[in-house]
Design a protein around this motif. Structure first.
Motif, PDB file in Angstrom:
ATOM      1  N   UNK A  35      61.333  34.535  40.294  1.00 52.53           N
ATOM      2  CA  UNK A  35      61.954  33.245  40.606  1.00 52.53           C
ATOM      3  C   UNK A  35      63.471  33.368  40.667  1.00 52.53           C
ATOM      4  N   UNK A  36      64.031  34.135  39.729  1.00 49.87           N
ATOM      5  CA  UNK A  36      65.480  34.342  39.741  1.00 49.87           C
ATOM      6  C   UNK A  36      65.908  35.082  40.999  1.00 49.87           C
ATOM      7  N   UNK A  37      65.112  36.074  41.403  1.00 53.41           N
ATOM      8  CA  UNK A  37      65.419  36.823  42.619  1.00 53.41           C
ATOM      9  C   UNK A  37      65.334  35.923  43.850  1.00 53.41           C
ATOM     10  N   UNK A  38      64.278  35.122  43.917  1.00 56.84           N
ATOM     11  CA  UNK A  38      64.130  34.202  45.046  1.00 56.84           C
ATOM     12  C   UNK A  38      65.204  33.123  45.033  1.00 56.84           C
ATOM     13  N   UNK A  39      65.586  32.712  43.820  1.00 55.06           N
ATOM     14  CA  UNK A  39      66.579  31.653  43.687  1.00 55.06           C
ATOM     15  C   UNK A  39      67.947  32.036  44.196  1.00 55.06           C
ATOM     16  N   UNK A  40      68.186  33.342  44.390  1.00 57.37           N
ATOM     17  CA  UNK A  40      69.463  33.777  44.946  1.00 57.37           C
ATOM     18  C   UNK A  40      69.584  33.417  46.416  1.00 57.37           C
ATOM     19  N   UNK A  41      68.464  33.044  47.039  1.00 54.47           N
ATOM     20  CA  UNK A  41      68.460  32.753  48.470  1.00 54.47           C
ATOM     21  C   UNK A  41      68.336  34.047  49.251  1.00 54.47           C
ATOM     22  N   UNK A 248      61.330  26.551  48.769  1.00 50.09           N
ATOM     23  CA  UNK A 248      62.037  27.167  49.896  1.00 50.09           C
ATOM     24  C   UNK A 248      63.312  26.407  50.215  1.00 50.09           C
ATOM     25  N   UNK A 249      63.189  25.103  50.336  1.00 51.92           N
ATOM     26  CA  UNK A 249      64.359  24.275  50.649  1.00 51.92           C
ATOM     27  C   UNK A 249      65.404  24.373  49.543  1.00 51.92           C
ATOM     28  N   UNK A 250      64.985  24.283  48.301  1.00 47.82           N
ATOM     29  CA  UNK A 250      65.939  24.278  47.188  1.00 47.82           C
ATOM     30  C   UNK A 250      66.618  25.631  47.006  1.00 47.82           C
ATOM     31  N   UNK A 251      65.846  26.725  47.095  1.00 52.71           N
ATOM     32  CA  UNK A 251      66.422  28.046  46.874  1.00 52.71           C
ATOM     33  C   UNK A 251      67.292  28.491  48.058  1.00 52.71           C
ATOM     34  N   UNK A 252      66.741  28.380  49.265  1.00 54.15           N
ATOM     35  CA  UNK A 252      67.455  28.881  50.435  1.00 54.15           C
ATOM     36  C   UNK A 252      68.555  27.950  50.916  1.00 54.15           C
ATOM     37  N   UNK A 253      68.285  26.650  50.914  1.00 55.55           N
ATOM     38  CA  UNK A 253      69.152  25.731  51.631  1.00 55.55           C
ATOM     39  C   UNK A 253      69.985  24.816  50.736  1.00 55.55           C
ATOM     40  N   UNK A 255      70.837  26.199  46.948  1.00 53.20           N
ATOM     41  CA  UNK A 255      71.517  27.267  46.223  1.00 53.20           C
ATOM     42  C   UNK A 255      72.004  28.374  47.150  1.00 53.20           C
ATOM     43  N   UNK A 256      71.139  28.842  48.045  1.00 51.71           N
ATOM     44  CA  UNK A 256      71.498  29.961  48.909  1.00 51.71           C
ATOM     45  C   UNK A 256      72.517  29.626  49.973  1.00 51.71           C
ATOM     46  N   UNK A 257      72.586  28.384  50.390  1.00 49.63           N
ATOM     47  CA  UNK A 257      73.476  28.001  51.490  1.00 49.63           C
ATOM     48  C   UNK A 257      74.838  27.518  51.002  1.00 49.63           C
ATOM     49  N   UNK A 258      74.858  26.824  49.896  1.00 47.98           N
ATOM     50  CA  UNK A 258      76.090  26.158  49.468  1.00 47.98           C
ATOM     51  C   UNK A 258      77.009  27.071  48.658  1.00 47.98           C
ATOM     52  N   UNK A 260      78.465  30.784  46.680  1.00 49.62           N
ATOM     53  CA  UNK A 260      78.635  32.222  46.883  1.00 49.62           C
ATOM     54  C   UNK A 260      77.712  32.994  45.941  1.00 49.62           C
ATOM     55  N   UNK A 261      77.714  34.339  46.042  1.00 49.37           N
ATOM     56  CA  UNK A 261      76.707  35.155  45.363  1.00 49.37           C
ATOM     57  C   UNK A 261      76.714  34.956  43.850  1.00 49.37           C
ATOM     58  N   UNK A 262      77.883  35.073  43.214  1.00 51.94           N
ATOM     59  CA  UNK A 262      77.880  34.995  41.751  1.00 51.94           C
ATOM     60  C   UNK A 262      77.519  33.586  41.270  1.00 51.94           C
ATOM     61  N   UNK A 263      77.882  32.580  42.048  1.00 50.12           N
ATOM     62  CA  UNK A 263      77.597  31.206  41.655  1.00 50.12           C
ATOM     63  C   UNK A 263      76.122  30.873  41.843  1.00 50.12           C
ATOM     64  N   UNK A 264      75.459  31.537  42.785  1.00 51.93           N
ATOM     65  CA  UNK A 264      74.009  31.323  42.943  1.00 51.93           C
ATOM     66  C   UNK A 264      73.275  31.715  41.666  1.00 51.93           C
ATOM     67  N   UNK A 265      73.626  32.863  41.088  1.00 57.10           N
ATOM     68  CA  UNK A 265      72.999  33.284  39.835  1.00 57.10           C
ATOM     69  C   UNK A 265      73.292  32.311  38.706  1.00 57.10           C
ATOM     70  N   UNK A 266      74.538  31.842  38.635  1.00 57.33           N
ATOM     71  CA  UNK A 266      74.936  30.884  37.607  1.00 57.33           C
ATOM     72  C   UNK A 266      74.155  29.583  37.750  1.00 57.33           C
TER      73      UNK A 266
END
Length: 471
Positions: A35-41, A248-253, A255-258, A260-266
């Motif tokens: 889930x954490x990996x997918x949550x990165x977008x 899909x919408x929440x992770x990709x569009x 977290x993943x869209x809005x 940057x990389x380090x903030x996605x993990x946070x």
């Protein structure tokens, strides 16, 4: 006062709470890290297409083996089923590290398809353990316990890319991130060997987990086919479909869209914190809000429906401010973006809250329909199978560059459709004793029926005297 009333947290290795906690740790290490990996977008990649295609393959095979997983679990038992399932998580994380260097998508997609098979096995077994081990009046607590431990894996998994990519300027995560995920997943795989067989698990009130000996493939196949004629399973189908569609919408569009990389993990770490809080909160309501179990279900459903409507409404207001063409949106940083970061962060946190509340309600409803692990392994497998079919469609929809507004409205509509149908299941089949469906399907005695063979001689004599006096 019985063992259940004294408290459900007994430190025995063969107690339900320890075994549910242990499967929670397994899922902390495997699905939690996934889930954490997918949550990165996009699985931590700048281009989402490969991850979308892998996830489409993943959830397609997951849909099939989720439904079959209950029967496979009943035949093979927990060790072989869960160990095999967890191995595929390690392979999936390794495929993204391979893609970082080779940029060849075939291995990632194949690993995704294999993970779908493994996830079907793992989640069917997990569902059976989580819903059949506790007594009826503590199922919400145990589901919350599992969900908290599992979601904490997402918290740790979220901070892994945050820490390892804190100073990185790359759009994709580094190899160390994938190695860390693989290490956790490998540990979770080994940990499955420590789970006890269901017939060795004893509840705190002294009762054993119900276990019917099915080892015949034909019997399991017939029982699985019956699920598609089961009234309650059919009514729960929209809720099953919706329960992972929004990921899909929440992770990709979001977290993943809005971000940057380090903030996605946070942000993803706090998404999982929200899941823990949401599951604990709704689990408490479902077990302790009042004496009547059916009424507790209605109260829990009402809370989820009201919060879902409010959160998706907030998501709509946020979505109208951006679309997929604004690539600059992924520059938002938790440290440097100030107030611009706060609104999407709070929204993403609320999405995590709703996710756990919705899924805890679904599992609680399924757990109220039966007690034995074999029946509930099939029910849980059906839930995960239909859920995964929905997720496969969602990942494919996103890979086709579908409008983000359209995706949001579909998610909101699916969730809203499921509420009245879950209400019907609770109304028709959730009771304060043994479920009607369990009585009908397993040939159990009605709880109200008196078994005179269990009454003491003194009690029998008293009854006989009362009958004679009445004559």
């Amino acid at each position: 006062m019985d063992g259940t009333k004294r408290g459900c947290l007994q430190p025995r290795y063969n107690s339900p709470v320890v075994q549910v906690g242990l499967i929670g740790v397994v899922c902390f290490c495997c699905p939690g890290m996934f889930s954490a990996l997918s949550g990165l977008g996009g699985g931590g990649q700048v281009e989402h297409t490969v991850a979308n295609n892998a996830n489409t393959a993943l959830y397609t095979t997951f849909a099939v083996f989720g439904i079959l997983g209950g029967g496979i679990y009943n035949i093979l038992g927990p060790h072989m089923t869960l160990f095999t399932g967890c191995c595929t998580y390690v392979l999936y994380a390794a495929s993204f590290m391979y893609y970082n260097h080779m940029h060849t998508s075939a291995f990632v997609i194949i690993a995704g398809a294999l993970l779908g098979v493994g996830a079907g096995l793992l989640w069917a077994g997990q569902g059976a353990i989580m819903t059949s081990y506790p007594t009826q009046d503590r199922k919400g607590v145990y589901i919350s316990l599992f969900w908290s431990v599992f979601s904490f894996g997402g918290v740790v998994g979220g901070f892994i890319p945050f820490i390892l990519n804190y100073s990185s300027t790359n759009a994709s995560v580094n190899d160390g991130t994938y190695i860390a995920f693989m290490s956790f997943m490998a540990f979770g795989t080994i940990l499955t060997l420590g789970l006890l067989h269901p017939d060795r698990v004893i509840r705190d009130d002294g009762s054993k987990v119900t276990l019917v000996k099915y080892s015949d493939v034909w019997i399991e196949a017939c029982e699985i086919m019956k699920l598609f004629k089961n009234r309650n399973m059919l009514l729960l189908t929209p809720a099953c479909w919706a329960s992972n569609f929004f990921i899909t919408y929440q992770f990709n569009n979001v977290n993943g869209l809005i971000f940057n990389v380090r903030t996605r993990g946070f942000s993803n770490a706090f998404y999982c914190v929200a899941q823990i809080l949401g599951s604990i909160g709704i689990g408490y309501v479902l077990d302790f809000s009042c004496k009547c179990r059916r009424k507790r279900g209605f109260i829990g459903l009402g809370i989820v429906a009201l919060m879902g409507t409010a959160i998706w409404g907030g998501g709509l207001a946020s979505q109208l401010k951006y679309d997929s063409n604004k690539s600059a949106m992924n520059d938002l940083d938790f440290k440097n973006s100030g107030s611009a970061y706060a609104e999407p962060f709070v929204l993403y946190f609320c999405y995590g809250l709703l996710d756990a509340m919705f899924q805890t309600l679904c599992y609680w409803t399924i757990g109220a329909l039966a007690d034995d692990s074999h029946t509930l392994s099939r029910y849980s497998g059906f839930y995960k199978g239909v859920q995964s079919a929905g997720a496969a469609v969602a990942w494919h929809i996103d890979s086709q560059k579908t409008s983000l507004l359209a995706q949001l409205l579909i998610n909101w509509g699916l969730a809203s459709l499921s509420y009245p149908l879950v209400f019907l299941v609770i109304l028709l089949s959730v009771t304060d004793g043994t479920s009607k469906q369990e009585i009908e399907e397993n040939g159990l005695e009605q709880p109200a029926r008196i078994n005179f063979s269990m009454i003491s001689l003194e009690t029998k004599f008293t009854i006989d005297q009362q009958i004679l006096c009445s004559l």
